[in-house]
Design a protein around this motif. Sequence first.
Motif, mmCIF file in Angstrom:
data_model
loop_
_atom_site.group_PDB
_atom_site.id
_atom_site.type_symbol
_atom_site.label_atom_id
_atom_site.label_comp_id
_atom_site.label_asym_id
_atom_site.label_seq_id
_atom_site.Cartn_x
_atom_site.Cartn_y
_atom_site.Cartn_z
ATOM 1 N N ARG A 150 0.823 -1.213 0.000
ATOM 2 C CA ARG A 150 0.000 0.000 0.000
ATOM 3 C C ARG A 150 0.855 1.260 0.000
ATOM 4 O O ARG A 150 0.390 2.341 0.287
ATOM 5 N N GLU A 184 0.820 2.790 -5.005
ATOM 6 C CA GLU A 184 -0.317 3.691 -5.181
ATOM 7 C C GLU A 184 -0.143 4.614 -6.385
ATOM 8 O O GLU A 184 -1.122 5.033 -6.992
ATOM 9 N N LEU A 223 0.658 11.326 -1.356
ATOM 10 C CA LEU A 223 -0.443 10.370 -1.469
ATOM 11 C C LEU A 223 -1.773 11.079 -1.708
ATOM 12 O O LEU A 223 -2.590 10.621 -2.499
ATOM 13 N N ALA A 276 -2.282 9.807 -5.432
ATOM 14 C CA ALA A 276 -2.737 8.418 -5.332
ATOM 15 C C ALA A 276 -4.124 8.248 -5.931
ATOM 16 O O ALA A 276 -4.979 9.122 -5.816
ATOM 17 N N ASP A 329 -6.274 5.839 -5.047
ATOM 18 C CA ASP A 329 -7.199 5.470 -3.980
ATOM 19 C C ASP A 329 -7.335 6.635 -3.003
ATOM 20 O O ASP A 329 -6.371 7.046 -2.374
ATOM 21 N N THR A 346 -6.089 6.302 0.884
ATOM 22 C CA THR A 346 -4.720 5.919 1.197
ATOM 23 C C THR A 346 -4.173 6.655 2.411
ATOM 24 O O THR A 346 -3.530 6.051 3.272
ATOM 25 N N TYR A 359 -5.514 5.147 5.507
ATOM 26 C CA TYR A 359 -4.881 3.854 5.772
ATOM 27 C C TYR A 359 -3.583 4.041 6.554
ATOM 28 O O TYR A 359 -3.331 3.344 7.544
#
Length: 184
Positions: A50, A55, A139, A143, A145, A148, A151
């Motif tokens: 991850r 990413e 991120l 990224a 997602d 992220t 997370y």
Amino acid sequence: MNDAFRFGVSCSSPKELITRLQFGTTDLWPEDVALPTRWRYMADLIDSDRGMLVELDGAVSAPVVDALVATAELCRQSATESVAAADWEYLRRALGWLERGSSGVDRALIAVGDELALMGLDGVEQDFSVATWLCMDVLDRFAADGDTVGYWVEYVNNSESKLVEQQIDSSFGGSESAALSVAV
């Protein structure tokens, strides 16, 4: 859990968290988390299932990927042993060379690598706040997602919970020298 961490987790958006990290009004790290755990976290944040390299798959040039893989490896090595200043200097020179022709996501990732190299060279007072902020910003901006950043904030929280559990276990006769394991 320290108050700064609770404050960071309660942010309404990744942008708010990143702003608070940037200006030093919050810190993701509980005060009692050991330096090796922080180095492993940074390595995982760069190069894990991850991590930033996964990413941002396809958005990063191959030379920058190679430099960041080397950065993550030096972070992992720093978690277990001392890394020679020459290795960090070599990484900084390579990143500086890469920065000349880069733009966008490459430049943002080079800044992350450079900050970690500076921390490795510092040796004494290693403050992970700037590196953490830079990673979270990358991120958030690049990224695919959208969850992220959440997370990785939760990852710190889980690391702290494992630390507390381990301290409780060690007080009941467990090994006091057992290493804190951080898994992604």
